[in-house]
Design a protein around this motif. Structure first.
Motif, short mmCIF file in Angstrom:
data_model
loop_
_atom_site.label_atom_id
_atom_site.label_comp_id
_atom_site.label_asym_id
_atom_site.label_seq_id
_atom_site.Cartn_x
_atom_site.Cartn_y
_atom_site.Cartn_z
N LYS A 10 0.81 -1.22 0.00
CA LYS A 10 0.00 0.00 0.00
C LYS A 10 0.84 1.27 0.00
CE LYS A 10 -0.72 0.38 5.03
NZ LYS A 10 -1.77 0.47 6.09
N TYR A 11 2.06 1.19 0.49
CA TYR A 11 2.86 2.41 0.62
C TYR A 11 3.40 2.92 -0.72
CZ TYR A 11 2.57 1.66 5.62
OH TYR A 11 2.10 1.50 6.90
N ARG A 12 3.18 2.17 -1.79
CA ARG A 12 3.64 2.67 -3.10
C ARG A 12 2.94 3.97 -3.49
NH1 ARG A 12 0.93 -0.18 -7.75
NH2 ARG A 12 -0.91 -1.25 -6.96
N VAL A 13 1.80 4.25 -2.84
CA VAL A 13 1.13 5.53 -3.05
C VAL A 13 2.08 6.70 -2.78
CG1 VAL A 13 -0.69 7.04 -2.12
CG2 VAL A 13 -1.17 4.63 -2.57
N LEU A 14 2.98 6.53 -1.81
CA LEU A 14 3.91 7.60 -1.44
C LEU A 14 4.87 7.95 -2.56
CD1 LEU A 14 4.82 6.40 2.18
CD2 LEU A 14 3.23 8.24 1.56
N LEU A 15 5.10 7.03 -3.47
CA LEU A 15 6.10 7.25 -4.51
C LEU A 15 5.60 8.15 -5.63
CD1 LEU A 15 7.52 3.61 -4.80
CD2 LEU A 15 8.61 5.59 -3.70
N THR A 16 4.30 8.12 -5.91
CA THR A 16 3.83 8.82 -7.11
C THR A 16 2.57 9.64 -6.94
OG1 THR A 16 2.54 6.88 -7.79
CG2 THR A 16 4.80 7.04 -8.61
N GLU A 17 1.81 9.45 -5.88
CA GLU A 17 0.48 10.04 -5.81
C GLU A 17 0.35 11.28 -4.95
OE1 GLU A 17 -2.00 8.24 -7.79
OE2 GLU A 17 0.01 7.54 -8.35
N VAL A 18 1.34 11.58 -4.13
CA VAL A 18 1.14 12.62 -3.12
C VAL A 18 2.10 13.80 -3.22
CG1 VAL A 18 0.08 11.04 -1.47
CG2 VAL A 18 2.56 11.32 -1.46
N LEU A 19 3.10 13.72 -4.10
CA LEU A 19 4.06 14.81 -4.23
C LEU A 19 3.86 15.55 -5.54
CD1 LEU A 19 7.45 13.22 -3.07
CD2 LEU A 19 5.82 14.55 -1.72
N PRO A 20 4.12 16.86 -5.58
CA PRO A 20 4.17 17.58 -6.85
C PRO A 20 5.37 17.10 -7.68
CG PRO A 20 4.05 19.09 -4.97
CD PRO A 20 4.38 17.74 -4.43
N TYR A 21 5.31 17.33 -8.97
CA TYR A 21 6.44 17.03 -9.85
C TYR A 21 7.58 18.02 -9.60
CZ TYR A 21 9.02 17.04 -14.32
OH TYR A 21 9.99 17.01 -15.29
N GLU A 22 7.23 19.28 -9.38
CA GLU A 22 8.21 20.35 -9.27
C GLU A 22 8.78 20.40 -7.85
OE1 GLU A 22 5.18 20.62 -10.47
OE2 GLU A 22 5.27 21.46 -12.49
N LEU A 23 9.90 19.72 -7.67
CA LEU A 23 10.60 19.66 -6.38
C LEU A 23 12.10 19.78 -6.62
CD1 LEU A 23 8.74 16.61 -4.76
CD2 LEU A 23 8.50 19.00 -4.07
N PRO A 24 12.88 20.10 -5.58
CA PRO A 24 14.33 20.02 -5.72
C PRO A 24 14.75 18.62 -6.16
CG PRO A 24 13.77 21.17 -3.69
CD PRO A 24 12.48 20.63 -4.24
N LEU A 25 15.78 18.54 -6.96
CA LEU A 25 16.18 17.27 -7.57
C LEU A 25 16.39 16.15 -6.57
CD1 LEU A 25 18.72 18.35 -10.34
CD2 LEU A 25 16.59 17.10 -10.67
N VAL A 26 16.93 16.45 -5.41
CA VAL A 26 17.31 15.40 -4.47
C VAL A 26 16.27 15.21 -3.37
CG1 VAL A 26 19.77 15.59 -4.94
CG2 VAL A 26 18.75 17.01 -3.14
N LEU A 27 15.05 15.70 -3.60
CA LEU A 27 13.98 15.51 -2.63
C LEU A 27 12.90 14.62 -3.24
CD1 LEU A 27 12.46 18.21 -0.32
CD2 LEU A 27 11.00 16.52 -1.40
N ASN A 28 12.59 13.52 -2.57
CA ASN A 28 11.51 12.64 -3.01
C ASN A 28 11.07 11.78 -1.83
OD1 ASN A 28 13.28 10.25 -2.92
ND2 ASN A 28 14.22 11.13 -4.76
N ASN A 29 10.19 10.84 -2.09
CA ASN A 29 9.62 10.02 -1.02
C ASN A 29 10.17 8.60 -0.98
OD1 ASN A 29 7.99 11.65 0.49
ND2 ASN A 29 6.06 10.97 -0.37
N GLU A 30 11.28 8.34 -1.66
CA GLU A 30 11.78 6.97 -1.72
C GLU A 30 12.16 6.44 -0.34
OE1 GLU A 30 14.82 6.61 -4.63
OE2 GLU A 30 13.53 7.23 -6.28
N ALA A 31 12.87 7.25 0.43
CA ALA A 31 13.26 6.80 1.78
C ALA A 31 12.04 6.73 2.69
CB ALA A 31 14.31 7.74 2.36
N PHE A 32 11.15 7.68 2.57
CA PHE A 32 9.93 7.67 3.37
C PHE A 32 9.12 6.40 3.10
CE2 PHE A 32 5.60 9.79 4.22
CZ PHE A 32 5.68 9.58 5.58
N TYR A 33 9.05 6.03 1.83
CA TYR A 33 8.38 4.80 1.43
C TYR A 33 9.01 3.57 2.10
CZ TYR A 33 7.78 0.74 -1.67
OH TYR A 33 7.56 -0.51 -2.17
N GLU A 34 10.32 3.52 2.11
CA GLU A 34 11.02 2.40 2.74
C GLU A 34 10.84 2.43 4.27
OE1 GLU A 34 12.49 -0.05 1.32
OE2 GLU A 34 12.72 0.62 -0.76
#
Length: 650
Positions: A10-34
């Motif tokens: 279920k946590y795969r939602v964090l990877l693509t559904e909740v963040l804007p596209y326009e973010l700093p290059l090194v900011l994402n939810n990959e670690a949060f997902y893990e």
């Protein structure tokens, strides 16, 4: 052999559904997902907010502005609070099939969720990163999946039909057939659609207004979705956050109900879909086809009436009428740009004839480029001529042209061609020039990808000094572009474009930002310690990433640490999305003093015992990363390529 990565949770939602596209290059939810799949870390994360709110309480998003294409206006986007992101995870887990059903009814929509996406992909080193057949407009952004297709990179929770980007519809056979059948077209846009959606109308769309009001206290999908969207946005009912994919799905459910109401009204007026008219709707933009202006006006009237029911309206300034041919200036200009880039390849990237003796000549180019300046001026003059001929803003074409060049460079690298220094520096000059004409966020990602490719390609160059000369050219052109950017610095914008360029320069050429530039770009007055309170989450983390704990930046680092202690002074401050993310990222930041982290733990978590605070800080530091990726051993190329697997807000 590595095992394939399995994202069936279920946590795969964090990877693509909740963040804007326009973010700093090194900011994402990959670690949060893990981290959220680890019970200990999950419970630790929840416990941080125990003194200020619960998981299903409302939160305050981090709103920020980015440049639109053309630079005339800004677009407000929102970063959802990470605690509320977990609420989105639960919503998808419970209701994903029902959302699919609700988005399957409209005959007008050309962008809607159609099924759950396949979510097992091969390990990174077993895939083919370069694809000669990739679309030239947006590399790798097709989100429809073929049968039995296994994704190399995970792009979305759902598969989509029919088009993930609007331009693909205009290049499709469907659009040509509509032009063949109908002589008139009208374009309609909903005024500030996402900003004006009334969240309660999700219930009206699903059940009807009367039934919805009778079931106001029932535990239903629509009530839960309504509350979730409020919780993402300060408990507001007027407007939804812009940027996350979940917001588009929320809007799509409402707009599909509008579509069906329009269809019924037009049928009652005697109009038959397919015979008298056709409509194609991409999110909140509609393209209406008919054989007379009268029919178009009747359809527009129906749109106004049905949108008013949902407290929405047509943007009259954007309503336009066309008669065949329906081709636009921008599509004609793109055609010419495509031809120009192809001619560039034919002239400058033709291989040497191979005589079969295996001496490696087939990896060299036939033409020697005598002057990178001539290469540059020839290309940009042609580009300027095209924009003038078709009366286009540079922003309508610079991202497209940069994408074509990026594709071209990658194909040459894949063929292991040997570049000359002048080819590399010529590409550099062209890329920086195109970006400088309209410095919007998506164009910045393309520029950074081109620079990354060129630096890697320079390892194969003819001249031994080519890489050194290339990096000097990048440094020179970057300074030129940043100077231009500073002159037009928009205080209301987050200036994400320059943040990404600075991150890329730091990683590619070891760029160390001058203190004077920190003052001008980040709005600081370092000499008197002022301005730190104006730095936002993205700027604070980017600045920390750039300055590290180098002695020459000690004053800046001290100023940032003092600001962190003031900004994160009590538990309730963590209700804001940017403060919450900042708190977790500071805990794992290698440049922040341990004493500062302990102070923040004591303040934000209301802990008075130093030993207890030390244990909590150690636990928060253990995963090494939450949102902002401080690890500079991670390849810049990977960050850039991941940007190409998601769509910007359009």
């Amino acid at each position: 052999m590595k095992q394939p990565n399995d994202l069936n949770n279920k946590y795969r939602v964090l990877l693509t559904e909740v963040l804007p596209y326009e973010l700093p290059l090194v900011l994402n939810n990959e670690a949060f997902y893990e981290n959220m799949q680890d019970d200990v870390l999950h419970n630790l994360f929840i416990s941080v907010f125990s003194k200020c709110m619960k998981k299903k309480d409302w939160t305050i998003p981090f709103d920020y502005n980015v440049r639109r294409v053309g630079g005339e206006k800004s677009r407000k986007l929102s970063l959802i609070h990470p605690l509320t992101q977990l609420g989105c995870v639960d919503h998808y887990e419970k209701y994903d099939e029902y959302m699919l059903n609700l988005c399957s009814h409209s005959p007008f929509s050309i962008r809607f969720i159609s099924k759950k996406a396949k979510c097992v992909f091969p390990p990174e080193d077993e895939g083919d990163a370069d694809n000669d057949t990739a679309q030239d407009e947006e590399i790798g952004q097709v989100i429809e999946l073929n049968n039995n297709e296994i994704e190399k990179r995970y792009r979305s929770y759902f598969s989509y039909e029919k088009y993930d980007l609007a331009y693909k519809f205009f290049e499709s056979g469907d659009n040509l057939r509509l032009e063949q059948k109908f002589s008139h077209m009208m374009t309609l846009d909903i005024t500030g659609c996402f900003y004006h959606i009334y969240t309660h109308t999700i219930a009206w769309a699903v059940k009807g207004k009367e039934v919805a009001k009778d079931c106001i206290y029932a535990d239903t999908f629509e009530k839960n979705f309504d509350q979730l969207m409020q919780h993402t946005n300060y408990n507001e009912t007027n407007g939804i956050v812009v940027g996350p994919e979940i917001s588009r799905i929320f809007a799509e459910i409402i707009l599909q109900a509008v579509d069906l109401a329009i269809l019924r009204q037009l049928k009652n007026m005697g109009y038959t879909l397919g015979r008298d008219y056709e409509i194609r709707r991409y999110v909140d933009d509609s393209y209406v086809y008919a054989n007379s202006r009268k029919v178009l006006d009747d359809i527009c009237a129906a749109y106004k009436e049905q949108l008013a029911y949902y407290k929405l309206d047509i943007n009259e300034k954007k309503r336009e009428y066309f008669e065949r041919p329906f081709t636009s200036g921008v599509s004609d200009a793109k055609w010419q740009v495509n031809k120009m880039v192809a001619e560039f390849k034919e002239k400058h990237l033709k291989r040497k004839n191979c005589d079969g003796n295996g001496d490696g000549d087939e990896k060299h180019y036939a033409l020697t480029i005598r002057s990178d300046y001539s290469l540059f001026t020839s290309f940009v003059k042609h580009f300027r001529s095209i924009t003038h001929q078709f009366q286009q803003h540079y922003g309508n074409l610079n991202k497209y042209t940069l994408t074509l060049l990026l594709n071209q460079i990658r194909r040459e690298m894949k063929k292991e061609m040997i570049p000359s220094q002048n080819l590399l520096t010529g590409y550099t000059d062209i890329a920086f020039f195109l970006f400088s004409l309209d410095m919007h966020t998506t164009a910045s990602y393309r520029l950074c990808s081109i620079l990354d490719c060129l630096v890697r390609w320079s390892d194969q160059a003819v001249e031994a000094e080519a890489k050194q000369e290339l990096m000097a050219r990048i440094r020179r052109e970057a300074k030129r572009v940043i100077d231009i950017y500073q002159a037009d610095l928009a205080k209301e914008n987050i200036n994400l474009e320059v943040l990404n360029l600075l991150l890329t320069l730091h990683r590619l050429i070891g760029f160390m930002i001058p203190v004077s530039q920190i003052n001008s770009l980040f709005g600081l007055s370092i000499s008197n310690g002022k301005g730190y309170d104006r730095l936002n989450y993205f700027q604070l983390c980017t600045l920390l990433y750039l300055i590290e704990n180098a002695p020459e930046y000690s004053v800046v680092l001290n100023g940032i640490e003092s600001e962190l202690i003031l900004r994160l002074s009590e538990p309730k401050r963590l209700r804001k999305a940017d403060n919450a993310c900042l708190f977790f990222d500071v805990m794992t930041c290698p440049y922040i003093a341990k004493a500062t982290c302990l102070k923040l733990v004591e303040q934000c978590l209301d802990i008075n015992d130093r030993d207890q605070a030390s244990k909590k800080r150690a636990a928060l530091t253990k995963p090494k990363r939450w949102f902002f990726d401080w690890d500079k051993t991670h390849k810049l190329t990977d960050f850039l390529e991941k940007k190409e697997y998601h769509s910007p807000y359009e």
